[in-house]
Scaffold this motif. Structure first.
Motif, short mmCIF file in Angstrom:
data_model
loop_
_atom_site.label_atom_id
_atom_site.label_comp_id
_atom_site.label_asym_id
_atom_site.label_seq_id
_atom_site.Cartn_x
_atom_site.Cartn_y
_atom_site.Cartn_z
N LYS A 64 0.83 -1.20 0.00
CA LYS A 64 0.00 0.00 0.00
C LYS A 64 0.87 1.26 0.00
O LYS A 64 0.57 2.23 -0.70
CB LYS A 64 -0.91 -0.01 1.22
CG LYS A 64 -1.98 -1.10 1.18
CD LYS A 64 -2.85 -1.03 2.43
CE LYS A 64 -3.93 -2.12 2.40
NZ LYS A 64 -4.77 -2.09 3.62
N SER A 65 1.97 1.22 0.82
CA SER A 65 2.86 2.37 0.87
C SER A 65 3.54 2.59 -0.48
O SER A 65 3.69 3.73 -0.94
CB SER A 65 3.92 2.16 1.96
OG SER A 65 4.85 3.22 1.98
N ARG B 17 1.15 4.22 -2.83
CA ARG B 17 1.05 5.66 -2.59
C ARG B 17 2.30 6.37 -3.10
O ARG B 17 2.22 7.44 -3.72
CB ARG B 17 0.86 5.92 -1.10
CG ARG B 17 -0.51 5.52 -0.57
CD ARG B 17 -0.75 6.11 0.80
NE ARG B 17 0.23 5.67 1.77
CZ ARG B 17 0.11 4.58 2.54
NH1 ARG B 17 -0.98 3.83 2.42
NH2 ARG B 17 1.04 4.25 3.40
#
Length: 914
Positions: free
Chosen positions: A408-409, A412
């Motif tokens: 997820k990081s 982003r």
């Protein structure tokens, strides 16, 4: 001699006969005895010879066989009958014969027994002899040779055995030593010396001898060694730590065999020594491995080829919730969920020697499933046959959560990097790009495929390349954040400036494995900085140009041209002036570098614009012209003469004076392409140069005009002075016709007044400054003239003139001169009695009032008795030239009559003649 017997008397002859017979009988008896003894000796000798196995020979000095004893015919080189009467040289080969003759000669020469050894091939067999050669007369020797073949063979066998033992001893892999019962070393082989860190056995034995044979790290082991050896003839596996020569500690294992004498005491012992340090380390590591497996956080499981569990560690029991009784003997399937694909299980346990690694789900005893990372390897026997499987399982539940968070990081971060303007790159320590953000397309214009896998330094400008590489190497050796600026070429081939911040990437330790580079395009900023720098440099150049007030036109143009070449970073430059019709360029100057590089001898100076090539474009187009690739074909080119400077790039600009082109300046061969910034710098510099040239021309015209006016003013003052001199001369002529003394006095006073004015004009045209008169010199000259005029003999007066350095304008000097003329004249006429001598004094100085300096004049003389200075024409002049309240005229009532004149504020007519 006489002998008597009974009744018979022998005569002398009888006695002689009797003596002879007696001697013969004695000799016969002695010979018989000797023969008997010889026979016995011969018999004994024959018996001895028959019992001997040695070869006995009698030879003379030539080596000839004289006698051969019949002791052992089988050992003769040839039969006896073939040897008797022959010489050794006739029987043996030369080298063998030479050996025997050497023995014979040595025995005869030394008269002593000589011993030697030799071998002969007899009946196809090599026989070894030990021989003794003894002198047997003046020229004979007795040679006795004994068969020594058996001993020689034993010695050879012993030597070979010793060589074999020595080879084993010297080349054995393990150490071998001979030791005394108390443990001291007698001998050692090289292997033992190497084990103990010594270069040779001799060095090892010397060290052992020095320290009393103490080899062990623990001194008590030596006594244990001696005690075990006393109890047992041999000791096996005696392991100890020893210290090597270099101080390192190693483990050795000794096997000792004792050798005892006949009484059962130990004479010495033989020890074999083996370095078991590696084995000890392996055992230690094996114990450590066993403890590691037992204490490891990962789960270890050992199973046979059918999947039967043989061993599990504590971590597995804790992770899965089983106890060892529940798992040992069970199948490994107990740890898998029932829905696990059987083909996956078969693949895990049929893997090659490389083993199997992967992730799958396992199940605890309570039925909960969790992800694990599993490694399975095959355990093989010494013969290479598979005997078991070992598996290592790691609970990766936490890692899976982290990986999910990282994904997820990363997502982003990817969205951020995909939309940011700055360029982000990741490179390894070799500078090869491993990652590049999509902004590479915006910054450099390249596709990601053009960047990835390639060294980024290949895109850097060659002049900045060494500096950037040095920075990367320094950051790799001394990790820290770094910042630099450099140029690189974009996809269009244009140079752009990048500012990069470089941060090192590390492995799990402190080793730099790569770099993250954040870069931003600063081309516009660098251009602005360069423009500002060039502007500052150009302003400094213009300032220096403006300060070149005394320089010639050639010096100014040469300076401006060299500065233009420097500001544009060019290699050459030129400056040409245009005629008023703008049809012809006249070359005025070349830069120094152009003069050095150009080999044309007769350089043309006149260039018609119509026939001039690219250099004439600034005039024809009436705007700057830039050619950044001079090698490209162009119809405007006219060619250059042989030896001309090679042109790669060219920029020319017109210099305007209003709407007219007055000059053309050009530069060439800049390393980079010429730009509008270069046009701006060169144009402003050349315009400043032209303004300076124009100003110099204007100043030159003004200077010439001033010189002409100065000449004119000098001529005017000279003519005025001449005219006044003519008037004075006319008055002087008139005095010759006048008899009236009063009228003569009036004419003389008028003549003096005219002289005072003429003297002013004389001072002016003789002076360099037409605006002011040196009033001190003027007063001195005027006073001297008046004294001569009135006294006729200047020596009758002792004139004192004290005049400070006072300069006055013409409009003030003329009326002041008239006033001084009147004052001095009155002083000379009325202050002295006829025939008297005096000391008139004239003083001119500045007087301060309200902090302002003003000039003043004082004339003083002690008055004669009964003679007072009277008011006259000078008083009227003083009163007319002073404004009320602005000045003063003083006549002190003292014996020293004086007149004081201060400079007053001028009235409107002060600048005119009175």
């Amino acid at each position: 001699m006489q002998t008597y017997s009974e009744g018979v008397r022998y005569g002398e002859d009888d006695m002689q006969m009797l003596s002879f017979v007696s001697s013969q009988i004695a000799m016969a008896i002695d010979r018989a005895q000797k023969e008997e003894s010889l026979r016995r000796s011969e018999a004994e000798l024959r018996s001895l010879f028959s019992a001997m196995s040695d070869v006995v020979l009698l030879l003379n000095g030539e080596g000839r066989y004289l006698k051969i004893a019949p002791t052992n015919p089988a050992l003769l080189y040839r039969p006896s009958d073939e040897l008797i009467g022959k010489t050794i040289r006739e029987v043996f080969p030369p080298d063998q014969a030479g050996l025997f003759m050497g023995f014979i000669h040595e025995a005869l020469a030394s008269r002593t027994m000589v011993k030697g050894g030799y071998s002969l091939h007899i009946n196809g067999e090599e026989i070894w002899f030990d021989a003794t050669i003894s002198p047997a007369g003046e020229d004979m020797v007795l040679l006795v040779a004994r068969d020594n073949t058996a001993q020689k063979r034993m010695e050879e066998a012993l030597r070979e055995a010793e060589e074999d033992y020595k080879g084993i001893f010297e080349h054995a892999v393990m150490g071998i030593a001979k030791r005394t019962p108390d443990g001291k070393f007698v001998s050692a082989n090289p292997a033992l010396a190497r084990i103990c860190g010594y270069s040779s056995p001799e060095e090892f034995l010397a060290e052992m001898s020095r320290n009393g044979g103490q080899l062990y790290l623990n001194p008590g082991r030596r006594y244990e060694f001696a005690a075990q050896l006393q109890l047992n003839n041999e000791v096996s596996g005696f392991e100890s730590q020893v210290r090597r020569k270099d101080g390192a500690v190693v483990w050795v294992s000794e096997n000792i065999q004792s050798v005892r004498d006949g009484e059962g005491n130990i004479s010495y012992c033989i020890a074999t020594v083996e370095d078991v340090t590696a084995r000890k380390q392996a055992e230690k590591e094996l114990r450590l491995l066993a403890n590691t497996i037992t204490c490891a956080k990962d789960c270890f499981i050992l199973s046979d080829l059918e999947g039967k569990i043989l061993f599990v560690n504590e971590a597995l029991l804790s992770t899965y919730g089983f106890n060892d009784q529940e798992l040992l003997g069970s199948n490994v399937a107990i740890l898998l969920p029932p829905e696990t694909d059987p083909s996956v299980v078969r693949g895990m346990y049929t893997a090659s020697d490389a083993g199997w690694n992967g992730e799958l789900m396992h199940r605890r005893k309570d039925g909960t499933d969790f992800p694990v990372e599993l490694w399975i390897s095959v355990v093989r026997s010494d013969s290479g046959e598979p005997i078991a499987h070992v598996g290592v399982a790691r609970d990766i539940t936490g890692r899976k959560r982290i990986e999910q968070a990282i994904r997820k990081s990363e997502e982003r971060l990817r969205r951020i990097t995909d939309n940011m303007l700055d360029m982000i790159c990741q490179v390894d320590v070799q500078g090869v790009c491993q990652y590049a953000s999509p902004s590479v397309r915006k910054v450099l214009g390249f596709e990601l495929s053009d960047i990835l896998g390639k060294p980024l330094v290949h895109f850097i400008h060659r002049r900045d390349f060494p500096r950037v590489v040095r920075l990367f190497r320094d950051l790799a050796q001394h990790p820290r954040s770094g910042k630099t600026e450099y140029r690189c070429r974009n996809a269009a081939g244009n140079l752009i400036w990048l500012e990069s911040i470089i941060n090192p990437l590390f492995d799990h330790g402190t080793t730099v494995t790569g770099f993250v580079i954040g870069s931003v395009d600063v081309t516009d900023r660098k251009k602005a900085e360069e423009t500002l720098r060039l502007d500052e440099s150009r302003l400094e150049t213009l300032l220096r140009l403006n300060q070149m007030t005394g320089a010639s036109m050639q010096q100014i143009t040469d300076f401006a041209l060299e500065e233009g070449v420097r500001l544009t970073k060019s290699k050459a430059g030129y400056l040409a002036f245009m005629n008023e019709e703008e049809t012809v360029l006249t070359m005025h100057a070349w830069s120094k570098s152009a003069m050095v590089g150009c080999q044309v001898k007769d350089k043309p100076l006149i260039y018609p614009v119509a026939s001039t090539g690219l250099w004439g474009e600034p005039v024809r187009q009436r705007r700057p012209s830039i050619v950044n690739n001079y090698e490209e074909p162009s119809p405007l080119k006219r060619g250059v003469p042989p030896g001309h400077l090679v042109i790669k790039r060219h920029m020319g600009i017109p210099v305007f004076d209003g709407d007219r082109i007055v000059a053309v300046a050009g530069v060439a061969n800049k390393e980079e392409e010429y730009s509008n910034s270069d046009v701006r710098q060169l144009t402003l510099l050349m315009e400043g140069m032209w303004l300076l040239l124009q100003r110099q021309r204007s100043e030159e015209r003004i200077r010439k005009s001033l010189e002409e006016k100065e000449i004119l003013l000098k001529e005017i003052h000279h003519r005025v002075k001449n005219n006044l001199q003519i008037i004075s001369s006319l008055l002087n002529l008139q005095t010759g016709q006048v008899k009236d003394p009063q009228l003569l006095e009036i004419l003389r006073e008028s003549q003096n007044r005219i002289r005072s004015m003429a003297l002013i004009h004389e001072r002016l045209y003789r002076s360099e400054d037409f605006s002011k008169v040196d009033f001190g010199q003027y007063v001195n000259g005027l006073a001297t003239y008046l004294v001569r005029s009135y006294a006729g003999d200047s020596r009758s007066f002792n004139l004192h003139v004290d005049v400070q350095d006072v300069s006055l304008g013409v409009d003030v000097a003329i009326p002041c001169g008239l006033i001084i003329n009147e004052l001095v004249s009155n002083c000379l006429k009325h202050a002295f009695a006829p025939g008297a001598r005096g000391s008139p004094a004239a003083t001119a100085s500045r007087m301060s009032r309200s902090s302002q300096s003003r000039p003043s004049f004082r004339c003083c003389q002690a008055a004669a008795p009964g003679r007072l200075l009277r008011r006259g024409h000078a008083d009227q002049l003083r009163e007319r030239r002073c404004s009320p309240g602005a000045g003063a005229v003083a006549f002190p009532d003292e014996p020293c009559k004086s007149c004081l004149l201060r400079r007053m504020r001028q009235r409107g007519g002060m600048g005119r003649y009175p």
